[in-house]
Scaffold this motif. Structure first.
Motif, PDB file in Angstrom:
ATOM      1  N   ILE A 130      12.424 -14.533   6.737  1.00  0.00           N
ATOM      2  CA  ILE A 130      12.607 -13.358   5.876  1.00  0.00           C
ATOM      3  C   ILE A 130      13.886 -13.558   5.073  1.00  0.00           C
ATOM      4  CG2 ILE A 130      12.893 -10.851   5.834  1.00  0.00           C
ATOM      5  CD1 ILE A 130      10.183 -11.739   6.925  1.00  0.00           C
ATOM      6  N   SER A 131      13.756 -13.561   3.754  1.00  0.00           N
ATOM      7  CA  SER A 131      14.930 -13.783   2.912  1.00  0.00           C
ATOM      8  C   SER A 131      14.977 -12.730   1.824  1.00  0.00           C
ATOM      9  CB  SER A 131      14.867 -15.168   2.277  1.00  0.00           C
ATOM     10  OG  SER A 131      13.759 -15.207   1.395  1.00  0.00           O
ATOM     11  N   PHE A 132      16.123 -12.682   1.147  1.00  0.00           N
ATOM     12  CA  PHE A 132      16.292 -11.725   0.056  1.00  0.00           C
ATOM     13  C   PHE A 132      15.226 -11.944  -1.014  1.00  0.00           C
ATOM     14  CE2 PHE A 132      18.042 -10.013  -3.819  1.00  0.00           C
ATOM     15  CZ  PHE A 132      18.713  -8.876  -3.403  1.00  0.00           C
ATOM     16  N   GLU A 133      14.964 -13.220  -1.323  1.00  0.00           N
ATOM     17  CA  GLU A 133      14.026 -13.537  -2.399  1.00  0.00           C
ATOM     18  C   GLU A 133      12.622 -13.077  -2.027  1.00  0.00           C
ATOM     19  OE1 GLU A 133      16.273 -15.720  -1.124  1.00  0.00           O
ATOM     20  OE2 GLU A 133      17.649 -15.494  -2.828  1.00  0.00           O
ATOM     21  N   LEU A 134      12.263 -13.272  -0.738  1.00  0.00           N
ATOM     22  CA  LEU A 134      10.927 -12.867  -0.284  1.00  0.00           C
ATOM     23  C   LEU A 134      10.747 -11.353  -0.421  1.00  0.00           C
ATOM     24  CD1 LEU A 134       9.062 -14.188   2.757  1.00  0.00           C
ATOM     25  CD2 LEU A 134       9.408 -11.740   2.650  1.00  0.00           C
ATOM     26  N   LEU A 135      11.783 -10.610  -0.004  1.00  0.00           N
ATOM     27  CA  LEU A 135      11.692  -9.146  -0.089  1.00  0.00           C
ATOM     28  C   LEU A 135      11.699  -8.710  -1.548  1.00  0.00           C
ATOM     29  CD1 LEU A 135      14.046  -8.176   2.847  1.00  0.00           C
ATOM     30  CD2 LEU A 135      11.572  -8.069   2.801  1.00  0.00           C
ATOM     31  N   GLN A 136      12.541  -9.384  -2.359  1.00  0.00           N
ATOM     32  CA  GLN A 136      12.625  -9.025  -3.774  1.00  0.00           C
ATOM     33  C   GLN A 136      11.270  -9.215  -4.450  1.00  0.00           C
ATOM     34  OE1 GLN A 136      15.440 -11.341  -6.097  1.00  0.00           O
ATOM     35  NE2 GLN A 136      16.181  -9.429  -6.984  1.00  0.00           N
ATOM     36  N   ASN A 137      10.609 -10.310  -4.082  1.00  0.00           N
ATOM     37  CA  ASN A 137       9.289 -10.587  -4.620  1.00  0.00           C
ATOM     38  C   ASN A 137       8.295  -9.507  -4.191  1.00  0.00           C
ATOM     39  OD1 ASN A 137       7.296 -12.038  -5.918  1.00  0.00           O
ATOM     40  ND2 ASN A 137       6.732 -13.110  -4.012  1.00  0.00           N
ATOM     41  N   MET A 138       8.405  -9.118  -2.914  1.00  0.00           N
ATOM     42  CA  MET A 138       7.487  -8.105  -2.398  1.00  0.00           C
ATOM     43  C   MET A 138       7.731  -6.750  -3.076  1.00  0.00           C
ATOM     44  SD  MET A 138       6.752  -7.419   1.596  1.00  0.00           S
ATOM     45  CE  MET A 138       7.668  -5.974   1.983  1.00  0.00           C
ATOM     46  N   PHE A 139       9.009  -6.405  -3.272  1.00  0.00           N
ATOM     47  CA  PHE A 139       9.331  -5.092  -3.842  1.00  0.00           C
ATOM     48  C   PHE A 139       9.217  -5.081  -5.365  1.00  0.00           C
ATOM     49  CE2 PHE A 139      12.099  -4.544   0.115  1.00  0.00           C
ATOM     50  CZ  PHE A 139      11.058  -3.943   0.789  1.00  0.00           C
ATOM     51  N   SER A 140       8.880  -6.235  -5.967  1.00  0.00           N
ATOM     52  CA  SER A 140       8.683  -6.224  -7.415  1.00  0.00           C
ATOM     53  C   SER A 140       7.453  -5.392  -7.766  1.00  0.00           C
ATOM     54  CB  SER A 140       8.533  -7.652  -7.932  1.00  0.00           C
ATOM     55  OG  SER A 140       7.364  -8.218  -7.368  1.00  0.00           O
ATOM     56  N   ASN A 141       6.586  -5.196  -6.778  1.00  0.00           N
ATOM     57  CA  ASN A 141       5.480  -4.251  -6.957  1.00  0.00           C
ATOM     58  C   ASN A 141       6.010  -2.845  -6.645  1.00  0.00           C
ATOM     59  OD1 ASN A 141       3.229  -2.666  -6.801  1.00  0.00           O
ATOM     60  ND2 ASN A 141       2.030  -4.117  -5.573  1.00  0.00           N
ATOM     61  N   PRO A 142       6.096  -1.984  -7.672  1.00  0.00           N
ATOM     62  CA  PRO A 142       6.726  -0.664  -7.432  1.00  0.00           C
ATOM     63  C   PRO A 142       6.004   0.165  -6.373  1.00  0.00           C
ATOM     64  CG  PRO A 142       5.731  -0.784  -9.624  1.00  0.00           C
ATOM     65  CD  PRO A 142       5.709  -2.172  -9.082  1.00  0.00           C
ATOM     66  N   ILE A 143       4.691  -0.013  -6.230  1.00  0.00           N
ATOM     67  CA  ILE A 143       3.961   0.781  -5.231  1.00  0.00           C
ATOM     68  C   ILE A 143       4.429   0.398  -3.824  1.00  0.00           C
ATOM     69  CG2 ILE A 143       1.667   1.266  -4.277  1.00  0.00           C
ATOM     70  CD1 ILE A 143       0.603   0.732  -7.147  1.00  0.00           C
ATOM     71  N   VAL A 144       4.599  -0.911  -3.603  1.00  0.00           N
ATOM     72  CA  VAL A 144       5.081  -1.366  -2.291  1.00  0.00           C
ATOM     73  C   VAL A 144       6.484  -0.808  -2.035  1.00  0.00           C
ATOM     74  CG1 VAL A 144       5.725  -3.398  -0.956  1.00  0.00           C
ATOM     75  CG2 VAL A 144       3.671  -3.447  -2.354  1.00  0.00           C
ATOM     76  N   ALA A 145       7.330  -0.875  -3.073  1.00  0.00           N
ATOM     77  CA  ALA A 145       8.697  -0.371  -2.908  1.00  0.00           C
ATOM     78  C   ALA A 145       8.688   1.116  -2.573  1.00  0.00           C
ATOM     79  CB  ALA A 145       9.504  -0.635  -4.179  1.00  0.00           C
ATOM     80  N   ILE A 146       7.858   1.882  -3.271  1.00  0.00           N
ATOM     81  CA  ILE A 146       7.808   3.331  -3.013  1.00  0.00           C
ATOM     82  C   ILE A 146       7.292   3.599  -1.603  1.00  0.00           C
ATOM     83  CG2 ILE A 146       6.571   5.450  -3.650  1.00  0.00           C
ATOM     84  CD1 ILE A 146       6.827   4.486  -6.589  1.00  0.00           C
ATOM     85  N   LEU A 147       6.257   2.868  -1.190  1.00  0.00           N
ATOM     86  CA  LEU A 147       5.735   3.071   0.168  1.00  0.00           C
ATOM     87  C   LEU A 147       6.789   2.720   1.216  1.00  0.00           C
ATOM     88  CD1 LEU A 147       2.047   1.826  -0.122  1.00  0.00           C
ATOM     89  CD2 LEU A 147       2.836   4.154   0.312  1.00  0.00           C
ATOM     90  N   TYR A 148       7.589   1.681   0.930  1.00  0.00           N
ATOM     91  CA  TYR A 148       8.649   1.318   1.874  1.00  0.00           C
ATOM     92  C   TYR A 148       9.727   2.390   1.946  1.00  0.00           C
ATOM     93  CZ  TYR A 148       7.427  -3.079   3.992  1.00  0.00           C
ATOM     94  OH  TYR A 148       6.849  -4.012   4.801  1.00  0.00           O
ATOM     95  N   VAL A 149      10.106   2.936   0.774  1.00  0.00           N
ATOM     96  CA  VAL A 149      11.107   4.015   0.791  1.00  0.00           C
ATOM     97  C   VAL A 149      10.548   5.204   1.566  1.00  0.00           C
ATOM     98  CG1 VAL A 149      12.318   5.694  -0.634  1.00  0.00           C
ATOM     99  CG2 VAL A 149      12.271   3.298  -1.315  1.00  0.00           C
ATOM    100  N   LEU A 150       9.289   5.548   1.318  1.00  0.00           N
ATOM    101  CA  LEU A 150       8.679   6.675   2.039  1.00  0.00           C
ATOM    102  C   LEU A 150       8.622   6.391   3.538  1.00  0.00           C
ATOM    103  CD1 LEU A 150       5.732   7.776  -0.288  1.00  0.00           C
ATOM    104  CD2 LEU A 150       7.919   8.912   0.079  1.00  0.00           C
ATOM    105  N   GLY A 151       8.298   5.146   3.891  1.00  0.00           N
ATOM    106  CA  GLY A 151       8.263   4.771   5.305  1.00  0.00           C
ATOM    107  C   GLY A 151       9.620   4.934   5.956  1.00  0.00           C
TER     108      GLY A 151
END
Lengths: 207, 229
Positions: A130-151
């Motif tokens: 798990i690295s910063f780049e991997l998470l950054q890539n994952m959160f580049s999808n705004p829906i994923v980022a919003i679901l993570y914030v909600l989680g």
């Protein structure tokens, strides 16, 4: 006569506050390192990787997996016993009681996705650290980022309201005044941690 | 013509029949309460459409908020009909039975489940004979105050209607019988196994629930139900 329900509920409360509560704080702490930039965050992640595997796996199974499954499964049983009515009886504690259950349902789904994808699939099966780049890539999808914030918000609310109910369940706050004070403190903590989540999540868009 | 007050009443002809709504107009008079309005409807059971129907069935007794018999759901909230003043509530006034309990007919409900629970927890004071007052155990003021507050409970069932943890899905006996077990356990009425019996029956869920109900119980406003549960 051994009164199972009494002890199981106490264990549920204790395990939620101490073990899973620690886990949430650990998550917020580790993820806040992202604010200091990718290099620092990856350094912290690397330190986690250096923990000897047998110890790491024992902690993951004994401290996380087992308490999570117990708290989750028994929690589902508890949630199914309530017939929520906050719209008819809109007291603050009734809303918190209901939100405690609604956030729990959301978290069941969210955690299956979160643990299943990040820990089991990406890290376990594919072997990606798990690295910063991997998470950054994952959160580049705004829906994923919003679901993570909600989680995160759901988990934080569940934890903070859990502090209030823990104090009631264990007889720490007995009177209404003490309960209100703890409730205010824990909701203050809830707001602070929610803001911290927004802050560290935004770092993936800054760097 | 006098001013009219509109009542929308959720009726049900028998325990297994489908509920339906009927509307009634009652002449307004100062100080009118829901029980008095129901009495007017009983005298002249004619709906707003001019149809003569069977009079609405309900229960009441003391008419001064001490017996608990007239508890029903008024504008969505469980409360005593005798102290629900028409001047103070939103119109039209919606009346419905407290469906936590089995409905017998219209607004009349069967509350025997609460009395069964009181039997389970032995929620009574055993007075087998009489004793001299001089040897009575001394009770501390806090316990006495708590016991006094609990003794106000009139088993109306408001708290069971409001409590999210009471219902067919759960075996929680509800706040009223629970708090009564605290009363009968207070110092000079020691019956040590009452609360343990409750635990055995898995009857006490989270204290938070009881706390919600304590806010709602009509006569127990200052009681800290969570303190002993």
């Amino acid at each position: 006569m051994f009164h199972t329900t009494f002890y199981v509920r106490r264990l549920h409360s204790l395990c939620g506050l101490l073990i899973l509560g620690f886990f949430i704080l650990e998550h917020i702490g580790t993820n806040s390192m992202a604010l200091a930039g990718p290099a620092f965050f990856n350094g912290v992640m690397g330190m986690v990787e250096e923990i000897p595997k047998p110890i790491f796996y024992s902690i993951e199974i004994g401290m996380y997996a087992v308490p999570f499954l117990f708290h989750g499964l028994y929690g589902i049983y508890i949630a199914l016993q309530a017939n929520n009515n906050p719209l008819r009886f809109g007291y603050l504690r009734n809303w918190n009681f209901t939100l405690q259950r609604w956030t729990a349902w959301f978290l069941v789904v969210f955690l299956i996705w979160h643990i299943g994808y990040l820990r089991i699939y990406l890290k376990g099966v594919l072997g990606n650290p798990i690295s910063f780049e991997l998470l950054q890539n994952m959160f580049s999808n705004p829906i994923v980022a919003i679901l993570y914030v909600l989680g995160m918000w759901a988990a934080i609310f569940h934890f903070c309201n859990g502090i209030t109910t823990f104090c009631m369940t264990w007889g720490i706050t007995k009177g209404p005044r003490a309960q209100n004070v703890i409730s205010l403190i824990s909701m203050g903590l809830c707001a602070a941690l929610c803001l911290a989540t927004v802050a560290f999540m935004s770092s993936y868009y800054i760097y | 013509m006098a001013e009219k007050v509109r009542f929308i009443i959720e009726r049900q002809d028998g325990p297994n029949d489908k509920p339906y709504n009927q509307e009634f107009d009652v002449d307004y008079r100062p100080g009118l309460n829901v029980v008095a309005a129901l009495m007017e409807i009983q005298k002249n059971p004619v709906t707003v459409d001019g149809k003569r129907v069977a009079p609405v069935t309900w229960e009441c007794n003391c008419l001064e908020k001490v017996c608990g018999a007239c508890m029903m759901v008024i504008n969505g909230r469980a409360r005593q009909a005798c102290c629900a003043l028409v001047d103070e509530i939103k119109k039209p006034i919606h009346l419905a039975p407290a469906r936590t309990f089995p409905v017998i007919r219209d607004l009349l409900i069967d509350r025997s489940v609460m009395f069964e629970s009181l039997k389970k927890i032995q929620g009574w004071v055993e007075l087998d004979g009489s004793w001299d007052v001089k040897d009575a155990p001394i009770q501390n003021p806090y316990t006495a105050q708590t016991a006094y507050e609990i003794s106000h409970c009139m088993t109306c069932g408001c708290c069971l209607e409001a409590c999210p943890n009471v219902g067919p899905q759960s075996d929680f006996i509800g706040p009223a019988p629970t708090v009564f077990s605290i009363f009968t356990r207070s110092e000079n009425l020691t019956r040590p196994n009452v609360l343990t019996r409750l635990w055995k029956r898995a009857a006490l869920p989270v204290a938070a629930t009881v706390k919600i109900a304590s806010k709602f119980a009509p006569n127990l406003s200052s009681l800290q139900l969570t303190s002993r549960s």
